[in-house]
Design an enzyme around this catalytic site. Structure first.
Site, PDB file in Angstrom:
ATOM      1  N   GLY A 122      99.668  16.108  59.690  1.00 44.17           N
ATOM      2  CA  GLY A 122      99.822  16.526  58.295  1.00 44.17           C
ATOM      3  C   GLY A 122      99.802  18.035  58.183  1.00 44.17           C
TER       4      GLY A 122
ATOM      5  N   LYS B 295      99.873  15.019  74.284  1.00 44.53           N
ATOM      6  CA  LYS B 295      98.516  15.455  73.924  1.00 44.53           C
ATOM      7  C   LYS B 295      97.511  15.134  75.023  1.00 44.53           C
ATOM      8  CE  LYS B 295      99.593  15.144  69.028  1.00 44.53           C
ATOM      9  NZ  LYS B 295      99.692  14.201  67.907  1.00 44.53           N
TER      10      LYS B 295
ATOM     11  N   VAL C 172     104.563  22.541  59.023  1.00 39.70           N
ATOM     12  CA  VAL C 172     103.387  23.315  59.452  1.00 39.70           C
ATOM     13  C   VAL C 172     103.522  24.785  59.029  1.00 39.70           C
ATOM     14  CG1 VAL C 172     101.894  23.933  61.389  1.00 39.70           C
ATOM     15  CG2 VAL C 172     103.075  21.729  61.400  1.00 39.70           C
TER      16      VAL C 172
HETATM   17  N1  HSE Z   1     103.617  13.077  64.719  1.00 48.16           N
HETATM   18  C1  HSE Z   1     102.312  13.527  65.074  1.00 48.16           C
HETATM   19  C2  HSE Z   1     101.307  12.439  64.727  1.00 48.16           C
HETATM   20  C3  HSE Z   1     102.008  14.796  64.338  1.00 48.16           C
HETATM   21  O1  HSE Z   1     101.685  11.495  64.014  1.00 48.16           O
HETATM   22  O2  HSE Z   1     100.182  12.494  65.165  1.00 48.16           O
HETATM   23  C4  HSE Z   1     100.822  15.536  64.840  1.00 48.16           C
HETATM   24  O3  HSE Z   1     100.978  15.947  66.168  1.00 48.16           O
END
Ligand code: HSE
Length: 414
Positions: free
Chosen positions: A298, A200, A12
């Site tokens: 990504g 999340k 990132v």
């Molecule tokens: N590893 C996470 C995914 C990255 O595959 O969604 C983004 O948060």
């Protein structure tokens, strides 16, 4: 000119630096100020470091430099990120992060510090990668009471499940490909065991209802037990299997929250969210369903969300944006076994017809599923709706009549 520091130079971090350089003119126009990266905090040595003179291993240099107004944290992990972000906010610097682990564990604490010090703590990239979701939920949908949120929140597992459904792919090969493409976490266990999606949905739940939900309060199951048989039965049923994070408020004022694989009907918009894409459905009392869709992982999609937050910080250097939720509490999350749903069950027995007859007695509304070339003794069915704890009780009764239960998947309603 606004001076910025970027902490972290991984997938990132490099994306953020690239976007800042590539779109420099447009970003200046939008932010009404030029942005300049004064420091990049790195952990390892670079024989020929790019961005001459900006690389440092010293966090102290960043936190003690009064010229630095905005710090971007893209290191990931809880430590030392938590300590660094905290100290930057205390030092009067606004912070932008993509670190969902940090926000899910310490969001309320960091938002409070930001509020006390009249600075911003923004984290659009922490959920859904490049999909705008934090700002739409906190601003554009602010007139609504959120009835619920359900989403495909992990790109890696969605990529794996899509390959399993579309090409009959092997789990391991699909995971290796997701890692090669830079979607997976450093330790992909966090993806496949549902922890990343859990972080999340915790952030979205905290935002939706104004009170922190911590990852350890959420029942979380990953996708490692999903088999080719489940994929085939799901198709026969008329849907797909997706890793879903879901939250809603119940009458008691508590929240019902879970992360687990669910059968999703082909009619649902979420059933068509494939590959690395994420899809998030927010049900507002006024808007009805609003769906957010885009690349959930990504380098560049995530960098896009980080840089947008940086611009927002530049535009609000002297005016705090109101983004806040309070601390959580141990009794805030309802026992997940209270949730009422339908279930898909896969099992085996010596005599499948007799076993299904027994299942149909126990589970009102049971409906048998078939698949081509099912091995002898295997059977599967869906149940009517019931509280999960009642389903568990009935499954125990089924097991005591010589049936082995091999799999159970919740049926989603989104
Ligand atoms: N590893 C996470 C995914 C990255 O595959 O969604 C983004 O948060």
């Amino acid at each position: 000119m606004v001076e910025i520091a970027v902490m972290g130079y991984g997938v990132v971090g490099t994306g953020v630096i690239e976007v800042l350089a590539k779109h420099s003119d447009g970003l200046t126009r939008r932010a009404h100020e030029q942005m300049h990266v004064k420091y990049v905090l790195v952990r390892r040595d670079f024989p020929e470091p790019p961005l001459m003179g900006t690389f440092t291993k010293s966090f102290e240099q960043i936190v003690n430099d009064a010229e630095v107004k905005i710090v971007v944290e893209v290191m990931g992990g809880l430590h030392p990120a938590y300590d660094y972000v905290r100290r930057c906010l205390l030092a009067g610097k606004s912070v932008v992060t993509s670190n969902k682990e940090l926000v899910a564990a310490k969001g309320a604490d960091l938002l409070q510090i930001a509020k006390d010090h009249n600075v911003n703590f923004l984290f659009e990239a922490s959920v859904g990668g490049g999909i705008p979701i934090i700002r739409p939920m906190s601003q554009c949908l602010a007139a609504n009471v959120v009835i619920g949120v359900a989403g495909i929140l992990n790109g890696t597992t969605n990529y794996i499940l899509t390959k399993m459904f579309r090409n009959g792919a092997d789990f391991k090969d699909a995971l290796a490909e997701a890692q090669r493409l830079g979607y997976a976490e450093r330790d992909p266990t966090a993806d496949i065991e549902g922890l990343d999606a859990c972080r999340k949905i915790c952030i979205l739940a905290s935002l939706a209802y104004g009170k922190h939900v911590y990852p350890e309060q959420v029942h979380t199951e990953g996708i490692t037990k999903i088999t080719k048989a489940d994929v085939e039965y799901a198709e026969k049923w008329g849907g797909v299997v997706k890793l879903i994070g879901e939250v809603k408020r119940v009458e008691s004022g508590k929240v019902q929250i879970i992360v687990c694989p669910m059968l999703v009907d082909r009619e649902s918009q979420l059933s068509n969210v494939d590959d690395v894409f994420n899809g998030i459905m927010v049900r507002g009392d006024i808007t009805g369903d609003v769906v957010f869709y885009g690349k959930g992982a990504g380098k560049m999609p995530t960098a896009s969300a980080v840089v947008a937050d940086v611009i927002d910080c530049v535009k609000h250097l002297k005016a705090r944006k109101y983004l806040y939720w309070s601390d959580g509490s141990p009794d805030y999350v309802e026992d997940y076994r209270e949730a009422v749903r339908a279930f898909y069950i896969r099992a085996h027995a010596v005599n499948c017809d007799n076993a299904f007859e027994k299942a149909a007695e126990l589970f009102p509304g049971a409906s048998r599923l078939t698949r081509k070339n099912a091995p002898a003794g295997e059977f599967a069915f869906t149940t009517g709706k019931m509280p999960e704890k009642e389903c568990d009780r009935k499954l125990q009764q089924l097991v005591s009549s010589s049936v082995t239960v091999d799999g159970r998947i919740r049926i989603g309603e989104m």
